[in-house]
Design an enzyme around this catalytic site. Structure first.
Site, PDB file in Angstrom:
ATOM      1  N   ASP A   1       0.887  -1.758   0.172  1.00 11.16           N
ATOM      2  CA  ASP A   1       0.189  -0.011  -0.469  1.00 11.16           C
ATOM      3  C   ASP A   1       0.833   1.562  -0.012  1.00 11.16           C
ATOM      4  OD1 ASP A   1      -1.718  -1.647   0.262  1.00 11.16           O
ATOM      5  OD2 ASP A   1      -2.861  -1.403   2.492  1.00 11.16           O
TER       6      ASP A   1
ATOM      7  N   LYS B   1      -5.631  -5.450  -3.770  1.00 10.00           N
ATOM      8  CA  LYS B   1      -6.823  -6.486  -2.689  1.00 10.00           C
ATOM      9  C   LYS B   1      -7.942  -5.207  -2.236  1.00 10.00           C
ATOM     10  CE  LYS B   1      -3.371  -4.544   1.373  1.00 10.00           C
ATOM     11  NZ  LYS B   1      -4.070  -3.542   1.879  1.00 10.00           N
TER      12      LYS B   1
ATOM     13  N   CYS C   1      -2.211  -2.578   7.646  1.00 10.19           N
ATOM     14  CA  CYS C   1      -2.398  -3.962   6.594  1.00 10.19           C
ATOM     15  C   CYS C   1      -0.572  -4.525   6.882  1.00 10.19           C
ATOM     16  CB  CYS C   1      -2.339  -3.200   5.530  1.00 10.19           C
ATOM     17  SG  CYS C   1      -3.809  -2.650   4.643  1.00 10.19           S
TER      18      CYS C   1
END
Length: 185
Positions: free
Chosen positions: A9, A87, A120
């Site tokens: 991310d 995702k 995450c």
């Protein structure tokens, strides 16, 4: 042992002028780039995890926005060694093909970095350990933000350090330089 780098991310919304700016995002990016360059030199697989938030009320990582895109300095090469894995949940394995791609490359160990430490990165690292990938988490190539709990502000560095301390049960914790100095081929 065949290794792969998992970059979680590192997207525009986490940087200055983004919708969810993180603590020291630019410094963290430099460590991520150092790791990426090391993996490129070693010709080892790199997986870029790209989070899209499908919640209609989402304030960041909204589909098809500039904020959702990977940071421009991090764009993958057109190569079988570098893949983007989309995702929609904190855990990079949940409802993605990451595990299948790792199996395809015969990956036995994951080197994990990215954003956010408490969300995450945490979810993915714990799952990687449970799946037997013997993760190495690169602490200075991860970052997070201030959090609030019971009207108390917890500074980002305390959030980050607390999660790194907890994740030491699931992963080896190393700095970028520690990892590179001990993993030259």
């Amino acid at each position: 042992m065949q290794q792969a780098l998992i970059i979680i991310d590192v997207q525009n919304d986490y940087f200055p002028q983004g919708n969810m700016e993180l603590n020291q995002a630019e410094q963290t990016l430099q460590q991520v780039l150092t790791l990426r360059d090391h993996f490129r030199q070693q010709q080892l697989p790199i997986f870029y995890i790209l989070h899209t938030n499908l919640d209609p009320a989402a304030t960041f990582f909204r589909p098809n926005t500039q904020g959702e895109a990977l940071h421009p300095q991090l764009l993958p090469l057109q190569s079988v060694q570098e893949k983007i894995v989309p995702k929609n949940y904190p855990n990079s394995f949940f409802k993605t093909d990451l595990q299948q791609q790792l199996a395809h490359h015969n990956i036995k160990q994951l080197i994990i970095c990215g954003m956010m430490s408490h969300m995450c990165v945490d979810s993915t690292t714990r799952c990687a350990a449970e799946l037997g990938y013997q993760p190495i988490l690169i602490d200075d190539a991860c970052t997070t933000r201030d959090l609030t709990f019971k009207n108390n502000i917890i500074p980002a560095n305390q959030v980050h350090n607390s999660f790194m301390a907890a994740l030491a049960r699931f992963a080896q914790i190393q700095s970028t330089q520690e990892f590179i100095s001990t993993h030259q081929q």
